[in-house]
Design an enzyme around this catalytic site. Structure first.
Site, PDB file in Angstrom:
ATOM      1  N   PRO A 127     -24.527   4.746  -1.845  1.00  0.00           N
ATOM      2  CA  PRO A 127     -24.550   5.692  -0.719  1.00  0.00           C
ATOM      3  C   PRO A 127     -23.182   5.721  -0.045  1.00  0.00           C
ATOM      4  CG  PRO A 127     -26.421   4.193  -0.631  1.00  0.00           C
ATOM      5  CD  PRO A 127     -25.524   3.690  -1.698  1.00  0.00           C
ATOM      6  N   CYS A 128     -22.710   6.919   0.278  1.00  0.00           N
ATOM      7  CA  CYS A 128     -21.351   7.013   0.822  1.00  0.00           C
ATOM      8  C   CYS A 128     -21.334   7.381   2.287  1.00  0.00           C
ATOM      9  CB  CYS A 128     -20.572   8.061   0.057  1.00  0.00           C
ATOM     10  SG  CYS A 128     -21.229   9.684   0.427  1.00  0.00           S
TER      11      CYS A 128
END
Length: 343
Positions: free
Chosen positions: A80-81
């Protein structure tokens, strides 16, 4: 042909794993923190193990133990960014960056011949490229030659214009991103026209014959339909949807309805003659090109290029989220086959 072992980090329900399996890789293990996604993953990846764990806390030695000390040739995954924390020209030493750093740690420990990291396209431009540069620098420090590119899923046979940033690192050489593209882009109609406007009980046969090559492909290993439960909207919602033409959106509505939802993607109908817009995780803003409802989980899965024998489990809300978060398997397979050739 040599068999290569794969580790899938942040695996979700297994779209990336599915593509790699279809390309001839052996996926040893999928790791994720979301139990629902792992229930679906395990059901559809019978030969792979699963591990429910927070990757920011997980020791690589535990992973090695879980796979029985087997060699890992390729590590794949999409950390996840949204948590990236930037200050000035650098990534801050912040808890929110630990998920991406855990991917780096696993690569450092297992030293695979290659890795594939996928993410949202704006990861390349966030902070004027600070994050992209930091990711490349981290992997180059481990001896990898890293290349990155934004791929459009519809270029590889997925009936969806979904864009994803892909980082590929190899130990011996640069990965060549010239992945063969399809000549014909699959449209929404070609993906969905054999699925009816009514609920089909799980495990029942198909009520409509195949109408396209794509439908033949996704139905090829399946004798029955799953996850095709139709949503019945309230009368006003169904009425508003009915006013939007094939491929239209809120701009096609009378003024009094245009402001009923405060997001620009609201009241968007899929275009039957084009690949789908990017589907989300169930926010219910996109509607079937013909029917006055949101797509079913199966229709969403078709748009993501999951085959019909890939069954989604847990609650329906969870299923929509699992589908929406996934990497399209057909695009994953195109990347995996191209990587296999270069390995």
């Amino acid at each position: 042909m040599a068999r290569y072992n794969v580790l899938d980090l942040f695996c979700g329900c297994g779209g990336l794993s599915h593509g790699f399996e279809n390309a001839g890789f052996d996926v040893l293990l999928g790791i994720d923190l979301w139990k629902d996604a792992l229930v679906t993953y395990k059901y559809n990846h019978k030969n792979s193990e699963t591990l429910c764990a927070d990757l920011s806390q997980l020791e690589a030695s535990i992973v090695a133990e879980k796979i029985g000390g087997k060699k890992v040739d390729v590590i794949i995954g999409g950390p996840p960014c949204q948590g990236f924390s930037i200050a000035g020209k650098r990534i801050v030493n912040d808890d929110r960056n630990k998920l991406y750093k855990s991917f780096v740690r696993m690569v450092e420990y297992f030293k695979p011949r290659a890795f594939v990291l996928e993410n949202v396209p704006n990861i390349l431009s966030m902070g004027d490229g600070v994050i992209k540069d930091a990711i490349i620098k981290d992997f180059e420090g481990l001896g990898y030659k890293v290349v990155t590119k934004v791929l459009l899923a519809s270029d590889y046979g997925v009936p969806q214009n979904r864009r994803r940033a892909i980082f590929v690192g190899m130990l011996e050489k640069m990965f060549d991103f010239e992945i063969p593209k399809v000549e014909h882009k699959v449209t929404c109609s070609e993906a969905l026209s054999d699925l009816p406007d009514y609920t089909v009980e799980n495990g029942k046969g198909y009520p409509i014959e195949c109408k396209s090559d794509y439908q033949r492909l996704v139905r090829s290993r399946s004798k029955a339909l799953y996850n095709h439960e139709v949503t019945v909207h309230n009368e006003q919602t169904a009425h508003i949807i009915s006013l939007v033409p094939d491929g239209g959106n809120y701009k096609n509505l009378p003024k009094e309805y245009q402001e009923t939802r405060k997001v620009h993607i609201a009241w968007t109908r899929l275009n039957s003659q084009k690949p789908s817009i990017t589907i989300d995780t169930g926010h219910r803003h996109h509607f079937h090109y013909k029917y006055n409802r949101i797509p079913t989980v199966r229709e969403s899965a078709r748009i993501q290029s999951f085959p019909d024998d890939f069954v989604f489990l847990c609650s329906r809300t969870s299923q929509y989220k699992q589908v929406g978060n996934a990497v399209p398997p057909i695009m994953a397979q195109a990347i995996a086959q191209h990587l296999m050739n270069q390995l």
